[in-house]
Scaffold this motif. Sequence first.
Motif, PDB file in Angstrom:
ATOM      1  N   LEU A 344       0.824  -1.208   0.000  1.00  0.00           N
ATOM      2  CA  LEU A 344       0.000   0.000   0.000  1.00  0.00           C
ATOM      3  C   LEU A 344       0.856   1.254   0.000  1.00  0.00           C
ATOM      4  O   LEU A 344       0.564   2.218  -0.724  1.00  0.00           O
ATOM      5  N   ASP A 345       1.922   1.260   0.786  1.00  0.00           N
ATOM      6  CA  ASP A 345       2.786   2.443   0.858  1.00  0.00           C
ATOM      7  C   ASP A 345       3.479   2.728  -0.474  1.00  0.00           C
ATOM      8  O   ASP A 345       3.868   3.868  -0.746  1.00  0.00           O
ATOM      9  N   ASP A 346       3.647   1.706  -1.297  1.00  0.00           N
ATOM     10  CA  ASP A 346       4.311   1.876  -2.597  1.00  0.00           C
ATOM     11  C   ASP A 346       3.299   2.012  -3.739  1.00  0.00           C
ATOM     12  O   ASP A 346       3.606   1.711  -4.894  1.00  0.00           O
ATOM     13  N   TYR A 347       2.093   2.459  -3.416  1.00  0.00           N
ATOM     14  CA  TYR A 347       1.003   2.538  -4.395  1.00  0.00           C
ATOM     15  C   TYR A 347       1.387   3.303  -5.659  1.00  0.00           C
ATOM     16  O   TYR A 347       0.867   3.030  -6.755  1.00  0.00           O
ATOM     17  N   ASP A 348       2.307   4.263  -5.524  1.00  0.00           N
ATOM     18  CA  ASP A 348       2.644   5.105  -6.674  1.00  0.00           C
ATOM     19  C   ASP A 348       3.386   4.328  -7.761  1.00  0.00           C
ATOM     20  O   ASP A 348       3.475   4.789  -8.905  1.00  0.00           O
ATOM     21  N   LYS A 349       3.893   3.160  -7.424  1.00  0.00           N
ATOM     22  CA  LYS A 349       4.512   2.324  -8.449  1.00  0.00           C
ATOM     23  C   LYS A 349       3.470   1.901  -9.487  1.00  0.00           C
ATOM     24  O   LYS A 349       3.805   1.627 -10.645  1.00  0.00           O
ATOM     25  N   ILE A 350       2.209   1.841  -9.050  1.00  0.00           N
ATOM     26  CA  ILE A 350       1.115   1.504  -9.965  1.00  0.00           C
ATOM     27  C   ILE A 350       0.547   2.764 -10.605  1.00  0.00           C
ATOM     28  O   ILE A 350       0.413   2.855 -11.825  1.00  0.00           O
TER      29      ILE A 350
END
Length: 707
Positions: A344-350
């Motif tokens: 969730l914390d790395d959501y910006d990868k999507i």
Amino acid sequence: MKQIIQDIKSGGTILEEVPAPIVKRGQVLIQTTRSLVSLGTERMLVEFGKANFLQKARQQPDKVKQVLDKVKTDGLKPTLEAVFNKLGQPLPLGYCNVGKVIAVGSGVTDFVVGDRVASNGNHAEYVSIPQNLVAKIPDDVTDDEAAFTVIGAIGLQGIRLLAPTLGETVVVVGLGLIGLLTAQLLKANGCRVIGFDYDSQKVKLASEFGIIAVNPADGTDQVQYVESLTNGIGADGVIITASNKGNEIIAQSAKMSRKRGRIVLVGVIGLDISRADFYEKELTFQVSCSYGPGRYDEDYEQKGQDYPLAFVRWTEKRNFEAVLQAISQKQVNVTSLITEHVTLDDYDKIYGNISNSKAIASIITYSEKSEEPGRVIAINDGVFTGGKGILGVIGAGNFTSAMILPSLKKTPAVVKYIVSSGGLSGTTLAKKFGILNSATDYKNVLTDKEVDLILITTRHNLHAGMVVEALNAGKHVFVEKPLALNKEELDGILAVYGATQKTITVGFNRRFAPFSKKMKSLLGKGETPVNIVATMNAGFIPGNAWVHDLAIGGGRIIGEACHFIDLCSFLTGSKVKAVCMNAMGTNPDEQTDNASILLKYENGSNAVINYFANGSKAYSKERIEVYSQEKTLVMDNWRKLSGFGFKGFSSESSGQNKGHLDQFKLLVNSVQSGGDAIIPMDEIVNTTLASFAAIDSLKQGTWINIT
């Protein structure tokens, strides 16, 4: 908790910190473990958010017309404020959620704490979802696999509408995530499946599932290809899961179909249909609605009223269960569709490059939490220095955002809390208006001794109960109209009110408008009877809207026409003593929003309120005519007041002002300084009883006296 949202105004995709929702009646509270990114739908929302104002307008021409009509009637400034307010409301992303039930609301019988479930919840660490939108996950289905439940149900509903039989040839146009699931479900149903897509990766994957998959970019003519595989007959059915603005897909689908074939649209395409293509073959065409029967039905989704299985075999919930069963029995392979796992914390990868993403299915993973989710979060720092006027706002809907909070910001009030059921809308408004805390449990506000005044702006059925709770907690109360939906609720409020020294104010803002006060000063204090004709060009609201639901909204007469009953009472300087209402239609037992209400006042005044929903939105929404002693006043939509027969007054114009700001200035001052309520309680009660009497009059066909 954390939740992914799309900021429509700035275009940013944000991981927002919001208070966790509380479990409501008929719902289950779920701690999320996985959620699936629906790239097609979410890409569309992200790209819309990033578009500039002109691009947004081009995508929604119907909304542009509404804006232009509103400018004509209400003026430029109120219209721009409404538009920017709407754009300032973020969208929660995601609708494919998997998790564990951690709390069960009253009335729920299908679930217990600890159940693993799939739902249409957002990308959020906690979601509270109605039980008819939740399905239990079989033990042999992993959380990753279960994340495909809802998106699979979208494809399944398209199949149900197509009604394929064993051995039929069905074409799936578009082999994205929904298309690949649809193709597999069709194959499991005994169909020969042909799939078309311009992405070679998706075509290869479909082929591995046993689908006859073709990339038209290789030079294949789709229509001829289908005809060659069907000996010139054509496809029995076509399911369109693609997204394309052009009309070529619908034309090709018709041409590749056999005589009397069926076409179902699941995706989003141009629909300029050629009559000749459909006429010659007698083709049927249908648009599929999301997950299945029950979708967008308030009674089914929010109230938990299931459709009888014998009459509606496949509801949206039963479609969820069918997809989970297909995954459990290995009829559908979903693990091969997973492109990536992202925390969730790395959501910006999507979402950082979603417009160019080649992923098929992206899974968001969530860390397990053992602590109780927080229902209040601090948004802004603030220290109170003695004085009164500390507010808690319960409800964070459009009216709160567009009118109440902007007005309060111009007063000395300090808003310590804003409460919203999901947490997101309240958090957004807290940041925008400098509110100290966002909460999801209003009881936190009631128990805070620093809060003097509670503002209740929820749906109408919650008003009376919350007013009673707030009074019992020792708070002054402001409640948006109506105060109550029936006599029993009103009696319950009065029983508590009499034992307190707190005030109740109902949002009858019209009496505080500058033009209302001007009319009142020109008319005098009620010594002479007057005649009033008040018209509300209220506008059409669909019959399935909550305001028409008698148990929730109370209908538009009790819920909104009460505004003008109060205004007429203010202008006459008297109380209503009898009411008679006539309405359009033939069934007096049904609520109406096209009615004429006659009011007879104690001082001899008469008023007629025409509340109509069948007029043009291009015409003024509100108009007041007052006749007295050979003089006439005409107020047009709170923008112009004209006087006829008055010495020294003929007309006055201004920007639209319905009295909200003056109302809240007086309210905050009365709480800080003490003194009388800004609207006498006996007048509030009289107006409320008059609205009830209007409904009774319609049902009984006679005048109703107010006692």
